[in-house]
Design an enzyme around this catalytic site. Sequence first.
Site, PDB file in Angstrom:
ATOM      1  N   LYS A 158      18.808  74.049 -34.994  1.00 22.85           N
ATOM      2  CA  LYS A 158      19.443  73.018 -34.166  1.00 22.85           C
ATOM      3  C   LYS A 158      20.529  72.275 -34.927  1.00 22.85           C
ATOM      4  CE  LYS A 158      16.472  70.599 -31.565  1.00 22.85           C
ATOM      5  NZ  LYS A 158      15.203  69.883 -31.181  1.00 22.85           N
ATOM      6  N   LYS A 237      17.664  67.828 -16.871  1.00 23.52           N
ATOM      7  CA  LYS A 237      16.511  67.436 -16.058  1.00 23.52           C
ATOM      8  C   LYS A 237      16.863  67.478 -14.569  1.00 23.52           C
ATOM      9  CE  LYS A 237      15.259  64.531 -19.894  1.00 23.52           C
ATOM     10  NZ  LYS A 237      15.483  63.217 -20.506  1.00 23.52           N
ATOM     11  N   ARG A 291      19.439  54.157 -24.947  1.00 29.69           N
ATOM     12  CA  ARG A 291      20.085  53.637 -23.737  1.00 29.69           C
ATOM     13  C   ARG A 291      19.116  53.744 -22.564  1.00 29.69           C
ATOM     14  NH1 ARG A 291      20.295  58.490 -21.217  1.00 29.69           N
ATOM     15  NH2 ARG A 291      20.732  60.269 -22.540  1.00 29.69           N
TER      16      ARG A 291
HETATM   17  P1  ADP Z   1      19.801  67.786 -26.860  1.00 32.25           P
HETATM   18  O1  ADP Z   1      20.070  66.489 -27.530  1.00 32.25           O
HETATM   19  O2  ADP Z   1      20.914  68.788 -27.055  1.00 32.25           O
HETATM   20  O3  ADP Z   1      19.383  67.632 -25.425  1.00 32.25           O
HETATM   21  P2  ADP Z   1      17.001  68.151 -27.724  1.00 32.25           P
HETATM   22  O4  ADP Z   1      16.575  68.135 -29.127  1.00 32.25           O
HETATM   23  O5  ADP Z   1      16.678  66.948 -26.884  1.00 32.25           O
HETATM   24  O6  ADP Z   1      18.585  68.458 -27.660  1.00 32.25           O
HETATM   25  O7  ADP Z   1      16.417  69.415 -27.016  1.00 32.25           O
HETATM   26  C1  ADP Z   1      16.780  69.780 -25.702  1.00 32.25           C
HETATM   27  C2  ADP Z   1      15.806  70.799 -25.152  1.00 32.25           C
HETATM   28  O8  ADP Z   1      15.785  71.978 -25.974  1.00 32.25           O
HETATM   29  C3  ADP Z   1      14.367  70.331 -25.083  1.00 32.25           C
HETATM   30  O9  ADP Z   1      14.080  69.564 -23.920  1.00 32.25           O
HETATM   31  C4  ADP Z   1      13.654  71.669 -25.081  1.00 32.25           C
HETATM   32  O10 ADP Z   1      13.763  72.255 -23.791  1.00 32.25           O
HETATM   33  C5  ADP Z   1      14.470  72.519 -26.054  1.00 32.25           C
HETATM   34  N1  ADP Z   1      13.963  72.413 -27.440  1.00 32.25           N
HETATM   35  C6  ADP Z   1      14.404  71.579 -28.426  1.00 32.25           C
HETATM   36  N2  ADP Z   1      13.678  71.719 -29.565  1.00 32.25           N
HETATM   37  C7  ADP Z   1      12.757  72.671 -29.304  1.00 32.25           C
HETATM   38  C8  ADP Z   1      11.668  73.266 -30.077  1.00 32.25           C
HETATM   39  N3  ADP Z   1      11.410  72.920 -31.347  1.00 32.25           N
HETATM   40  N4  ADP Z   1      10.919  74.206 -29.454  1.00 32.25           N
HETATM   41  C9  ADP Z   1      11.159  74.575 -28.177  1.00 32.25           C
HETATM   42  N5  ADP Z   1      12.142  74.062 -27.406  1.00 32.25           N
HETATM   43  C10 ADP Z   1      12.935  73.123 -27.953  1.00 32.25           C
END
Ligand code: ADP
Length: 447
Positions: A158, A237, A291
Amino acid sequence: MFQKILIANRGEIALRVLRACKELGIQTVVVHSTADADAMHVRLADESVCIGPPPSRDSYLNIHQIVAACEITGADAVHPGYGFLSENAKFADILAAHNITFIGPSGDHIRIMGDKIEAKRTAKRLGIPVVPGSDGAVTDQKEARRIAAEIGYPVIIKASAGGGGRGMKVALTEADLEIALHTASTEAGAAFGDDAVYIEKYLEKPRHIEVQVFGDGAGRGVHFGERDCSLQRRHQKVWEEAPSPALNAEERARIGNICAKAIADLGYSGAGTIEFLYENGEFYFIEMNTRLQVEHPVTEAITGIDLVHEQIRVASGGGLSVRQEDIKFNGHAIECRINAEDPRTFTPSPGTITHFHTPGGLGIRVDSGVYSGYKIPPYYDSLIGKLIVHGRNRVECMMRLRRALDEFVVDGIKTTLPLFRDLVGNADIANGDYDIHWLEKYLAKEE
Ligand code: ADP
């Protein structure tokens, strides 16, 4: 209390904030682009200032114009809504330098949570459970292989600067790792100007569960329970509910208290959302949003507390109106995001709404900025409204939702309403039996 609040946003959330200001007897100023001159929030505000042409970067993201609008109108605070400048630390700092209150946390807290590596490190330090993975950025292949072997495959790479579901790559086995690391880092560099990436265990069937928190900035923190936002398409979402059908009262209290304590220890001010993936009874922190969230009304429905009132109170130095023991959870609420999009392909469908009729009756709330005859400009997000339904329990909530969806009329454009009419009749949804991949699989089957 503030005399005059400037709302630096558009659409349903601008109207949402405007309503809270009116209830509190605070004067309102809205800013808008030339494309939004006919918008509902512009009509209802006490004053409005046109700050530029349609593209967001020239209007809703133009910090200088917004600060100038504050000075011209004498606004003493700014509510940023969600999106646009709501998580922009520089904006918060610039307002502070002009003695204008940013209705949100400090620039420093926004900065920490905006950097995912730093956010995860902070969460861990505060006692919040995190996804197993690298401690910080990973650049070296050998180190990546060692960490991945330690936490076990599959893993996800990520981007530290990531957002909106971009800059993520899954490696199922060691054979995929090198290429996943390389692509994630290159994409992150191109998209965010920062190629730092980190490794996490990839959870295969989690739910997305987030906790609504508030800090008063003076060392007190509370939680308002959780929302389940597992029904997503491309990490966006679509349907949110509170409480989560997957949690029991003990789990809710446990994670809620961990989050409230973390917020207190951080000295955080205002509204925040701590997002988790939840699998096999365990919570794993993924990020914190500093936020108000789009889905905040489901929390308002089950607690009866206006979260925008609380944001304004806290920012003005008046503290929270409630203590943890005053926050009671009552019944069940579901929100459907109604987008001006084709319900199958999700391609945007801007145009003129020829007829707009919203459902009513007990337990129904519609937050929307549109009306019959409104022309949706093609420049912005396609969300045109949110239907929020409350019932004494999930079964009653679903019955009421089905009825409300039948009453809802939006003519002239395509919307996602037909998708919700399908979902409300689905057995898995009725049973609350879904994870973050459920909707994508369902849509693929329907094609
Ligand atoms: P962003 O800020 O780009 O939205 P997030 O870290 O909130 O990134 O992750 C977005 C989505 O990606 C999560 O809701 C989930 O669906 C998927 N995701 C993120 N990290 C993981 C993980 N470790 N394992 C499985 N899915 C993940």
